[in-house]
Scaffold this active site. Structure first.
Site, PDB file in Angstrom:
ATOM      1  N   ASP A 362       0.701  -1.168   0.136  1.00 26.81           N
ATOM      2  CA  ASP A 362       0.139  -0.063   0.074  1.00 26.81           C
ATOM      3  C   ASP A 362       0.772   1.135   0.016  1.00 26.81           C
ATOM      4  O   ASP A 362       0.577   2.482  -0.264  1.00 26.81           O
ATOM      5  CB  ASP A 362      -0.956   0.028   1.066  1.00 26.81           C
ATOM      6  CG  ASP A 362      -1.929  -1.005   0.955  1.00 26.81           C
ATOM      7  OD1 ASP A 362      -2.440  -1.639  -0.168  1.00 26.81           O
ATOM      8  OD2 ASP A 362      -2.529  -1.626   1.873  1.00 26.81           O
ATOM      9  N   TYR A 450     -10.314  -0.822   0.719  1.00 23.45           N
ATOM     10  CA  TYR A 450      -9.812  -1.022   2.010  1.00 23.45           C
ATOM     11  C   TYR A 450      -9.928   0.254   3.004  1.00 23.45           C
ATOM     12  O   TYR A 450      -9.184   1.030   2.395  1.00 23.45           O
ATOM     13  CB  TYR A 450      -8.764  -1.977   2.468  1.00 23.45           C
ATOM     14  CG  TYR A 450      -9.157  -3.566   2.662  1.00 23.45           C
ATOM     15  CD1 TYR A 450      -9.507  -3.783   4.142  1.00 23.45           C
ATOM     16  CD2 TYR A 450      -9.095  -4.452   2.021  1.00 23.45           C
ATOM     17  CE1 TYR A 450     -10.179  -5.013   4.467  1.00 23.45           C
ATOM     18  CE2 TYR A 450      -9.593  -5.866   2.218  1.00 23.45           C
ATOM     19  CZ  TYR A 450     -10.319  -6.120   3.541  1.00 23.45           C
ATOM     20  OH  TYR A 450     -10.509  -7.223   4.125  1.00 23.45           O
ATOM     21  N   HIS A 499      -7.248 -13.607   1.585  1.00 27.40           N
ATOM     22  CA  HIS A 499      -5.927 -12.635   1.608  1.00 27.40           C
ATOM     23  C   HIS A 499      -5.555 -12.370   3.024  1.00 27.40           C
ATOM     24  O   HIS A 499      -6.119 -12.975   4.011  1.00 27.40           O
ATOM     25  CB  HIS A 499      -6.298 -11.421   1.091  1.00 27.40           C
ATOM     26  CG  HIS A 499      -7.431 -10.665   1.804  1.00 27.40           C
ATOM     27  ND1 HIS A 499      -8.860 -11.017   1.439  1.00 27.40           N
ATOM     28  CD2 HIS A 499      -7.610  -9.511   2.672  1.00 27.40           C
ATOM     29  CE1 HIS A 499      -9.486 -10.138   2.190  1.00 27.40           C
ATOM     30  NE2 HIS A 499      -8.662  -9.294   3.030  1.00 27.40           N
ATOM     31  N   GLU A 551      22.017  -9.347  15.840  1.00 24.59           N
ATOM     32  CA  GLU A 551      20.967  -9.168  14.877  1.00 24.59           C
ATOM     33  C   GLU A 551      20.260 -10.355  14.543  1.00 24.59           C
ATOM     34  O   GLU A 551      18.788 -10.451  14.250  1.00 24.59           O
ATOM     35  CB  GLU A 551      21.267  -8.167  13.861  1.00 24.59           C
ATOM     36  CG  GLU A 551      21.493  -6.805  14.125  1.00 24.59           C
ATOM     37  CD  GLU A 551      21.821  -5.678  12.847  1.00 24.59           C
ATOM     38  OE1 GLU A 551      21.493  -4.648  12.932  1.00 24.59           O
ATOM     39  OE2 GLU A 551      22.461  -6.130  11.920  1.00 24.59           O
ATOM     40  N   GLU A 648      25.140  -7.413  13.158  1.00 34.74           N
ATOM     41  CA  GLU A 648      25.860  -6.607  13.941  1.00 34.74           C
ATOM     42  C   GLU A 648      25.398  -6.919  15.304  1.00 34.74           C
ATOM     43  O   GLU A 648      24.534  -7.218  15.539  1.00 34.74           O
ATOM     44  CB  GLU A 648      25.454  -5.202  13.748  1.00 34.74           C
ATOM     45  CG  GLU A 648      26.016  -4.644  12.186  1.00 34.74           C
ATOM     46  CD  GLU A 648      25.985  -3.042  11.972  1.00 34.74           C
ATOM     47  OE1 GLU A 648      26.693  -2.298  12.579  1.00 34.74           O
ATOM     48  OE2 GLU A 648      24.745  -2.734  11.485  1.00 34.74           O
TER      49      GLU A 648
END
Length: 744
Positions: A362, A450, A499, A551, A648
């Site tokens: 979107d 929507y 969906h 991470e 990292e």
């Protein structure tokens, strides 16, 4: 106005003594994050239009071969520079604009982004890229000019199938009066990078046309900047494919096509309308409950800066993505530097070509600019503070979106805290309760069919809630024999396509400072000999903490169980009881992945792989998506996976949590006429976890304590810190809604 008095049994909010005291202006704390003003937008436009080298022209020119400004929005300063202003009182960073220019009037058309400043009187413009990457011209969002030519092309195309359309539906695309067809287009526009071809679904142009497909879809290649070169590549009619419009017409006339005739259209029985139908036992001659503020608001709004019950924050609505909050503090102490909407997607399934291709991302539709007027008393309470928004998106002048954002305090109807302390003898020792009043900041995005309602809620106990509620019309296609594998039949010839909605947020946490750490907490069973009965064993749970230092360790993919406690804390700051001061993220979501990892379009939304991923804060990692991803998800200029690929260290550093929430929607008959919000709201909470020494809501004067009188149970002693009787005033102004948005 008409006023009454009543015992405080309705939803009310009472002004505290400090609400009317003169305060210093919020000033710099909000202004550095404020959206561009209409004057600033106009100044940037005039400055760039004056540069002969750019050869800019009006965005409204009917040709696609032009250079024009497509988007203009605030360029947010770097975090370090902003904090120098917020925390050290230094001069505010230069205000700058981010400007997207589409260069179509040159040998090699391209999209170029510039940083323009300083505002309000710009003197420079600088070319900028996405870590060296630039978007392909074909990835640009679709402009109104392009839609103008698409509409003309469809007029031309559908002349050839006029008879087919009328015999099938009773409607036509051209040469029509009251029985006209319209279209919806789906995206991405192609199957690989560099393409620009889209499927168009013809629908009856009635209220709620999204759920009136007629069984006719076509694939139009509109890559060329010369619309006369656009071509139809495929046609789909009643579950049959054709290589051209001409082939369909020829076979239709020869009787070689399976024809269909839709039921007669009845304007008086329109299933997509909001007009009430059926029986209701609710009294229609009596107004429903209303939220009131007997003595005025208890929050303060100054420009884009808000204060309420210990909370303060700045807000803006980014044209490309939507609502953002900055510098969130509780009792003057920053909890988060930024909490912002990044992207929303809805990926569909179906048996028609348009349904197969529908993967809406979107941001590519200007999600922030789709915030239209909010209806007082429906979209927001009558008592809300309404705010106008200004956007510069595919236009020649700033556009004012009236009352597109609202701020209000409300009661949730459930106590924040309460306890009835029984004496187990038919009486009680005391009752204590605290109203759960919260501040809400709200806007919406109507992206085609929507409607998303975006909320941030601020609680008196230091909790922040981010919530999105989905409503609007479902995306539908023509019902086929394979339809029930991909959704549900919701009307005689209409399939509601299944969906999945996913929404991505950025949460830049600063818990008692910038240097934070992250751990997850789970439970493990322990089995040991009962110390007071050695012949028995005890099985119970004990805390199991896992420090996440990189991470990759802090990226949790869908399909694996997410740890229950997600704890962000300051490793050097403790509360009175020796605990690290922290906050935790708690999910309210039913999300899952939408495509297999690395499958074509999934490459553009790699943030969707994880309900939570934690990264080091970097000024080069501002967003997880762009306006270009929709039409080129195969080679995105921003790939979230790059943010965590270098793995990292994230211990004792500035952390950003990227949160993905969502839900699966299998349409059902109750989605007619519209999807309703109950059960379709998801989000997350940011909850204090030993950040305070006790619940900070103990400071709230909304508390009520009742104790039996010491001499008689027939009397009570009531302690309260707000007026027991409150006057309330209801506006006698009639409901008003305009809904227009115009250039200023």
């Amino acid at each position: 106005m008409w006023c009454h008095f009543l015992i405080l049994l309705v939803a009310v909010s009472t002004a505290g003594a400090t609400c009317h005291q003169k305060r210093e202006p919020a000033g710099k704390r909000g202004s550095i994050f404020a959206d561009l003003t209409a004057d600033e937008m106009q100044a940037v436009r005039d400055f760039l239009m004056s540069k002969p080298r750019l050869r800019l022209s009006s965005a409204r020119r009917e040709t696609l071969k032009k250079n024009s400004i497509f988007l203009m929005e605030l360029h947010v300063p770097k975090k370090g520079d902003a904090l120098k202003t917020l925390d050290q009182g230094r001069t505010s960073p230069k205000r700058e604009a981010r400007v997207v220019v589409t260069f179509g009037d040159q040998l090699r058309p391209n999209i170029t982004e510039y940083i323009v400043g300083p505002l309000p009187k710009p003197t420079y413009y600088k070319h900028t890229t996405f870590a060296g990457k630039t978007p392909k011209f074909e990835s640009r969002p679709t402009s109104q000019t392009e839609y103008y030519h698409i509409t003309n092309k469809l007029q031309e195309i559908t002349k050839k199938v006029y008879r087919i359309l009328v015999e099938t539906s009773g409607f036509s695309f051209h040469n029509c009066t009251d029985r006209c067809l319209t279209f919806s287009d789906v995206a991405p526009r192609g199957l690989e990078s560099g393409e620009r071809r889209a499927w168009f679904v013809l629908q009856k142009f009635v209220e709620g046309y999204f759920i009136h497909p007629i069984g006719f879809e076509l694939l139009l290649n509109h890559k060329s900047l010369d619309p006369t070169e656009w071509e139809v590549e495929k046609v789909w009619y009643n579950d049959q494919y054709f290589d051209s419009v001409e082939e369909l017409v020829e076979k239709y006339e020869k009787g070689e096509v399976t024809k269909m005739t839709l039921p007669d259209h009845d304007d008086d029985d329109l299933y997509s309308t909001y007009i009430p139908r059926g029986e209701s036992s609710t009294r229609a001659n009596v107004q429903g409950p209303k939220l009131v503020q007997p003595q005025g608001p208890r929050y303060r709004v100054e420009g884009n800066f808000v204060e309420y019950a210990g909370w303060s924050f700045a807000f803006r609505v980014r044209s490309s993505a939507g609502l953002q909050l900055f510098d969130l503090r509780f009792n003057g102490e920053r909890v988060a530097y930024e909490i912002s909407l990044q992207e929303a997607v809805a990926f569909y399934s179906g048996s028609t070509p348009a349904a197969m291709q529908t993967k809406y991302i979107d941001g590519g539709w200007g999600m922030g600019t789709e915030a239209y007027e909010l209806a007082s008393g429906i979209d927001c309470p009558d008592i809300a503070t309404f705010v106008d928004l200004y956007h510069y998106y595919d236009t020649d002048r700033p556009v004012r979106y009236k009352n597109a954002l609202c701020i209000f305090e409300m009661t949730t109807g459930v106590p924040l805290r309460r306890h009835f302390n029984s004496n187990f003898k038919g009486g009680y020792n005391f009752y204590g309760g605290l109203e759960n009043n919260v501040l809400v900041i709200r806007t919406t995005s109507t992206v085609y069919n929507y409607d998303y309602i975006w909320d941030f809620l601020f609680y008196q106990n230091g909790v922040v809630e981010a919530k999105v509620s989905a409503t609007g019309y479902i995306h539908t296609t023509f019902f086929t024999s394979e339809g029930l594998n991909h959704g549900a039949r919701v009307h005689s010839y209409v399939l509601g396509n299944l969906h999945t909605h996913l929404v991505n947020y950025k949460v830049d946490l600063d818990i008692a400072g910038r240097d934070n750490s992250f751990e997850t907490i789970e439970l493990k069973y322990e089995n040991f000999t009962n110390p007071w009965s050695p012949r028995h064993s005890i099985v119970q749970s004990r805390l199991h903490r896992t420090q996440r230092t990189t991470e990759r360790e802090a990226a949790f993919p869908f399909g694996k169980r997410l740890p229950r406690y997600l704890h962000f804390y300051n490793p050097t700051k403790k509360n009175r009881w020796g605990h690290h001061r922290g906050y935790r993220i708690q999910f309210n979501s039913h999300a899952d992945s939408v495509l297999p990892r690395s499958w074509k379009e999934e490459v553009g939304i790699t943030w969707s792989r994880y309900p939570l991923a934690v990264t080091c804060q970097k000024d080069s990692e501002v967003m997880s998506s762009t306006i270009y991803t929709q039409n080129d998800p195969w080679e995105p200029v921003v790939s979230f996976e790059d943010y965590i690929s270098n793995n990292e260290n994230i211990d004792k550093t500035d952390l950003v949590a990227w949160v993905t929430v969502g839900f699966l929607h299998i349409p059902h008959s109750e989605d007619i006429p519209n999807t309703s919000t109950p059960g379709n709201s998801v989000g997350f909470f940011l909850r204090p976890f030993n950040f305070f020494n006790e619940d900070p809501s103990v400071a709230s004067r909304d508390t009520v304590i009742v104790r039996p009188h010491k001499d008689s149970f027939s009397k009570v002693d009531t302690d309260r810190w707000t007026p027991e009787l409150a006057g309330y005033c209801m506006s006698n102004k009639p409901f008003h809604y305009n809904g227009t948005y115009e250039e200023v």
